[in-house]
Design a protein around this motif. Structure first.
Motif, mmCIF file in Angstrom:
data_model
loop_
_atom_site.group_PDB
_atom_site.id
_atom_site.type_symbol
_atom_site.label_atom_id
_atom_site.label_comp_id
_atom_site.label_asym_id
_atom_site.label_seq_id
_atom_site.Cartn_x
_atom_site.Cartn_y
_atom_site.Cartn_z
ATOM 1 N N GLU A 1 32.014 -20.756 26.564
ATOM 2 C CA GLU A 1 32.733 -19.525 26.222
ATOM 3 C C GLU A 1 32.427 -18.427 27.242
ATOM 4 O O GLU A 1 33.302 -17.629 27.591
ATOM 5 N N GLN A 2 31.179 -18.375 27.706
ATOM 6 C CA GLN A 2 30.822 -17.402 28.732
ATOM 7 C C GLN A 2 31.583 -17.688 30.019
ATOM 8 O O GLN A 2 32.078 -16.763 30.688
ATOM 9 N N ALA A 3 31.706 -18.953 30.380
ATOM 10 C CA ALA A 3 32.471 -19.316 31.569
ATOM 11 C C ALA A 3 33.920 -18.878 31.432
ATOM 12 O O ALA A 3 34.537 -18.390 32.394
ATOM 13 N N ASP B 1 40.881 -16.641 36.536
ATOM 14 C CA ASP B 1 42.282 -16.925 36.207
ATOM 15 C C ASP B 1 42.362 -17.553 34.833
ATOM 16 O O ASP B 1 41.430 -18.221 34.380
ATOM 17 N N PRO B 2 43.481 -17.359 34.120
ATOM 18 C CA PRO B 2 43.602 -17.875 32.748
ATOM 19 C C PRO B 2 43.578 -19.396 32.672
ATOM 20 O O PRO B 2 43.171 -19.949 31.647
ATOM 21 N N ALA B 3 43.988 -20.095 33.732
ATOM 22 C CA ALA B 3 43.948 -21.560 33.693
ATOM 23 C C ALA B 3 42.515 -22.057 33.597
ATOM 24 O O ALA B 3 42.206 -22.981 32.826
ATOM 25 N N SER B 4 41.619 -21.455 34.383
ATOM 26 C CA SER B 4 40.205 -21.829 34.313
ATOM 27 C C SER B 4 39.617 -21.454 32.958
ATOM 28 O O SER B 4 38.798 -22.186 32.394
ATOM 29 N N ALA B 5 40.039 -20.314 32.429
ATOM 30 C CA ALA B 5 39.561 -19.900 31.111
ATOM 31 C C ALA B 5 40.004 -20.895 30.043
ATOM 32 O O ALA B 5 39.225 -21.255 29.150
ATOM 33 N N TRP C 1 21.885 -12.131 35.238
ATOM 34 C CA TRP C 1 22.030 -11.100 36.281
ATOM 35 C C TRP C 1 23.415 -11.169 36.914
ATOM 36 O O TRP C 1 24.102 -10.154 37.044
ATOM 37 N N ALA C 2 23.836 -12.365 37.297
ATOM 38 C CA ALA C 2 25.107 -12.510 38.015
ATOM 39 C C ALA C 2 26.292 -12.099 37.158
ATOM 40 O O ALA C 2 27.289 -11.564 37.671
ATOM 41 N N ALA C 3 26.203 -12.337 35.846
ATOM 42 C CA ALA C 3 27.330 -12.007 34.965
ATOM 43 C C ALA C 3 27.619 -10.516 34.948
ATOM 44 O O ALA C 3 28.743 -10.095 34.643
ATOM 45 N N TYR D 1 30.465 -17.767 37.090
ATOM 46 C CA TYR D 1 31.356 -18.729 36.419
ATOM 47 C C TYR D 1 30.906 -20.156 36.699
ATOM 48 O O TYR D 1 30.795 -20.986 35.787
ATOM 49 N N ASP D 2 30.623 -20.448 37.964
ATOM 50 C CA ASP D 2 30.174 -21.797 38.328
ATOM 51 C C ASP D 2 28.852 -22.145 37.647
ATOM 52 O O ASP D 2 28.675 -23.260 37.141
#
Length: 961
Positions: free
Chosen positions: A482-484, A490-494, A446-448, A458-459
């Motif tokens: 991969e979903q996260a 931001d790209p750093a977290s990705a 749901w949240a996504a 994300y968390d």
């Protein structure tokens, strides 16, 4: 007779299920014990019953009593809290369909009684399926990609590395005769369809009975339309019987004279089972007149439409009036708890609804009394669950009340708190995770889709990825990482999430994914401005292509890998971590080029020189390292120097995983150079480093590979106790629970060389069972374990078992390692035991230096030592020269050295020196060779040696001829 053997009640249960041809995973699921515990019981049974293998155990299993259904056929089905009413014709029709069709879908509207009918038919048919009946509730599953995971959970299976969950389930059921009941397929119909297409194609003896509101549209499907309960107007009265029994169950038995009035109510409800049960639950408070009046208004909506639509509406009508009769607080509670995808406690409901727990408990009790919730006891306390139809109804009411976003947000926060709590406290967390896993997945789904909840999604994806990995749901872990990455702001977290996903892919033996995700991480890091991080990612991607080459479906071309390394070199700048990663990649590629006989780094290389069957990958070190020794010796110093520099650079960064990677490359370089002891010391250093590092997927991936390499290294130096220690740790690693053939590989080899016959026989059961469940993969590295087991059966004089294992070995194809390496060693050991020294020498005819690239460092000392003994016992004229050379080669190896000294003592006729080697073998943990020495000594010592051989389970030695 079994009665004469001291078998525990649990062992008796295990034995009966072995007789039913269930796998260890299936036995564990049936008896609610771990696979590891099952394996322990199997080993104990093999020992107590003195039988060689699982097949023999199955033959010793007791026959079931003639007047009782065999317990192994007891269906794994949920217990019905209330009796099943009528439907004799429907049961007969559906039972006949599953006998004649491989996939049957019981279709019908919500509330018609599909689930209960399917359960009744499955229980009735259980005796016809030798491998059992399994029930899978898909109600909590919201992600179509999680269907296979739900099925695996019901079967007690885990994901096998190198396979996705569907492939793992299909492999486990490939030769099984079983009935699989998939309940409530409609909300994940696409996922079910894809799963069934693959399952049915791979499992010809599996039958699937599905329940759904619509057909699944898959090959082989036969649809059975589930009708409503029979009414008096149809000549039957199942509907009336159901109403009367449910009313009596709540303490209000009905006078048979009221059947006509009850029949009128049932007709208004179209014979829909759920609607009738809801109405019957109201009888104590409303009476028949009150129920009739309450139904009158909602039923006005039944005008027009098809009969099927009316049946849907009749359930809605029953729900509408039942809902209308609730007080406002209970209405609110019913709609708010509809967000739970799995059974929930009163405490959880209070947190999500925001109400006081005491009030919530009272409200849940009232809803259960009205059949709107199902109540069950669990170790964690009383649990409540809404049937799927009622849950969907509650969700609609939640939307109408304008509370959907708020309650789902509260549910999301509850899930985040639960996930964080599970990650922080590990005690008994697996059971607690299983209770909330489907809610975590539903909240994430749901949240996504809510832009304003992206950060929370994300968390939750990150938390779920970590929890899934620890729960050995590694496929889901990769997907969640991969979903996260896709949800990251931001790209750093990705980039960070993609790195984690790559590591998990490595644990799954998915080299292509590992490479792809590392390259994607590099792209994300570059977008974030982290050029050094991008350089390290590109270098890691390049390194994976030769470290884990055998896990790739398609290896990148050498030119592509070299281009990545060039780009990494340009991006690294002066960043220590990036420079260390690049140095490791360069060292690894230099080793790769030298081993495969290709060009050194920077020169052209052809696609053929990077084939996955010639590159060292993970635990395959002993099968391929040394392939080029003798042809490219000039590059040895450069290769070692590059690897040592990479170790120094990674050590300075303080990153144990980076240093472990560099140490792995150095181990390969040292082993290729023939420096046995230095290579072994490096593996020990690596194990020490990883053991003290925090437990993460990356550490797990490195540690599994390192444990195999450490066992290998210890065998190469003759340190059998250490080899067994590392092999045992590998065999007991939770991530390898579903791949016993991979987990026990080195343990079988170690025990065979030590002469631990019982351990080899018991371990081979797990190995072969897991190998068959994995689809009998033709993986060359398994050959050494198969050859080891075949040798042990030869020592036992069990010709049939040896022949079977050699046939299994032949399925792997022609293996150079078998021809010249471990195969020659195990064959020579058996031939020497049989007194055929000349044949053993002929089996090892090539000089060690001639077959170095196939013997490799792990087998070199064993080959030299056994070849020397064969030469002495065969009376070869060059035996004394062989002894002189052999002493130099095997110096420092306790087992190989003792074999050489035994040969020297035999050649010299030195009995005292000969018996000294018996003590040396005993100290080295090699009882078989110690006993063999005593037999060779003759006289009283020979009697002692034969007694030890008999104790080990080995047949008497034959005299040399």
């Amino acid at each position: 007779m079994l009665a004469a053997v001291d078998i525990s009640p649990r062992e008796a249960e295990v034995l009966e299920l072995i007789g039913a041809h269930l796998s260890n995973a299936e036995i564990g699921a049936r008896l609610c014990i771990s696979v590891r515990t099952v394996e322990s019981h199997v080993s104990s049974l093999l020992r107590k019953l003195d039988v060689p293998d699982r097949r023999a155990l199955a033959q010793r299993a007791p026959e079931p009593a003639a007047d009782a259904a065999p317990s192994h056929r007891a269906p794994v089905l949920p217990s019905l809290l209330t009796s099943f009413i009528g439907r004799a014709d429907e049961r007969a029709e559906l039972a006949e369909l599953i006998r004649t069709h491989r996939q049957v879908t019981a279709a019908g509207p919500g509330g018609v009684g599909k689930t209960r009918l399917a359960l009744a038919v499955a229980a009735q048919a259980a005796g016809e399926y030798s491998d059992g009946v399994w029930f899978v509730d898909l109600v909590p599953v919201t992600d179509p990609g999680m269907v296979a995971t739900a099925v695996a959970g019901a079967l007690g299976l885990g994901e096998q590395p190198g396979r996705d969950m569907t492939e793992s389930v299909a492999a486990a059921l490939a030769d099984r005769h079983a009935l699989l009941v998939l309940d409530n397929c409609e909300q994940v119909a696409d996922g079910v369809a894809l799963f069934l297409e693959r399952l049915l194609a791979a499992c010809p003896r599996v039958t699937v009975l599905a329940t759904s509101r619509a057909r699944l549209m898959v090959p082989f499907e036969r649809v059975y339309a589930v009708p409503p309960l029979s009414l008096p107007t149809d000549g039957g009265s199942d509907a009336v019987t159901l109403f009367m029994e449910r009313a009596a169950a709540v303490g209000w038995p009905l006078d048979p004279a009221l059947r006509d009035q009850i029949a009128a109510i049932c007709e208004r409800l179209d014979g829909m089972a759920l609607a009738i049960e809801l109405a019957a639950a109201r009888y104590p408070t409303l009476g028949l007149d009150g129920i009739t009046a309450a139904l009158s208004h909602p039923l006005r909506m039944l005008t027009g439409g098809s009969r099927a639509d009316q049946r849907h509406r009749s359930v809605r009508a029953a729900l509408d009036w039942s809902h209308a009769l609730l007080d406002p607080a209970d209405r609110a509670l019913l709609r708010r708890v509809s967000v739970f995808a799995a059974p929930f406690t009163a405490g959880a409901a209070a947190e999500v609804t925001g109400d006081e727990e005491g009030l919530v408990i009272d409200g849940l009790a009232r809803l259960a009394e009205q059949s709107l919730l199902v109540v069950s006891a669990s170790p964690g306390g009383t649990e409540y669950r809404a049937l799927e139809t009622i849950r969907q109804y509650g969700t609609e009411r939640l939307t109408e009340a304008g509370e959907l976003a708020d309650i789902r947000s509260r549910h999301l926060r509850w899930c985040l708190a639960k996930a964080a709590g599970l990650a922080a406290v590990r005690e008994d967390w697996r059971a607690r995770f299983d209770l909330v896993a489907n809610d975590l997945r539903a909240a994430l789904a749901w949240a996504a889709d809510q832009p304003e909840r992206r950060a929370e999604a994300y968390d939750l994806a990150r938390h779920l990825a970590g929890l899934a990995f620890t729960r050995n749901l590694v496929g889901e872990s990769q997907r969640r990482h991969e979903q996260a990455a896709a949800l990251a702001d931001d790209p750093a977290s990705a980039a960070s999430a993609l790195r984690h996903a790559s590591v998990v892919a490595g644990c799954r033996m998915r080299g292509d994914d590992m490479f792809r995700l590392r390259c994607a991480a590099a792209d994300a890091a570059r977008r974030s401005g982290d050029t050094a991080g991008a350089a390290a990612d590109l270098a890691a991607a390049a390194t994976a292509t030769f470290r884990f080459a055998t896990t790739f479906v398609r290896l990148p071309a050498p030119g592509e890998v070299l281009a990545l390394m060039d780009e990494a070199r340009g991006l690294a700048g002066d960043d220590p971590a990036a420079l260390a990663a690049v140095a490791t990649a360069e060292a690894g590629w230099t080793l790769h080029a030298a081993v495969t006989g290709g060009q050194v780094l920077g020169d052209a290389a052809t696609d053929g020189q990077a084939r996955g069957d010639t590159v060292r990958g993970g635990a395959l070190l002993g099968d391929v390292v040394g392939a080029g020794r003798g042809e490219s010796d000039d590059s040895v110093p450069e290769t070692i120097a590059r690897a040592e520099r990479a170790v120094q650079l990674t050590h300075r960064t303080g990153d144990p995983l980076a240093e472990s990677t560099a140490l792995d490359v150095l181990t390969g370089a040292l082993s290729w150079a023939g420096d046995t002891y230095a290579a072994a010391a490096t593996t020990q250093r690596r194990i020490t480093l990883l053991t003290s590092a925090p437990t993460t997927p990356a550490t797990t991936h490195e540690l599994i590979e390192a444990l195999g390499e450490a066992a290998e290294a210890s065998l190469g130096t003759g340190d059998l106790p250490a080899a067994r220690q590392w092999a045992r740790r590998l065999a007991e690693h939770p991530l390898l629970a579903e791949v016993g053939h991979r987990a026990t590989n080195w343990l079988l080899v170690t025990d065979a060389l030590a002469g631990n016959v019982d351990q080899v026989v018991a371990g081979s059961v797990r190995f072969l069972d897991a190998w068959h469940r994995a689809g009998s993969p033709a993986q060359s590295y398994l050959g050494r374990a198969m050859a080891a087991v075949a040798m042990i059966h030869g020592l036992r004089d069990d010709h049939d078992a040896r022949r079977e294992w050699l046939e299994v070995l032949n399925q792997l194809g022609t293996l150079p390692g078998h021809s010249y390496g471990y195969g020659a060693i195990f064959d020579a050991m058996l031939l020497l035991h049989r007194g055929q020294a000349a044949e053993a020498l002929e089996r090892m005819a090539p000089e060690p230096r001639q077959v170095w690239k196939w013997v490799t460092w792990i087998w070199h000392h064993w080959y030299v030592a056994l070849r020397t003994e064969a030469a002495v016992l065969a009376g070869n004229p060059g035996a004394r020269d062989s002894l002189t050379e052999a002493r130099t080669i095997v110096a420092g190896n306790p087992v190989a050295g003792a074999i050489v000294e035994r040969a020297a003592a035999l050649l010299d006729g030195d009995e005292q020196a000969l018996l000294a080697t018996a003590n040396a073998f005993e100290t080295a943990g090699c009882r078989y060779q110690s006993a063999r020495t005593m037999v060779l000594a003759g006289g009283d010592q020979a009697e002692r040696g034969l007694a030890v051989l008999a104790e080990l389970g080995v047949a008497p030695m034959a005299p040399h001829r």
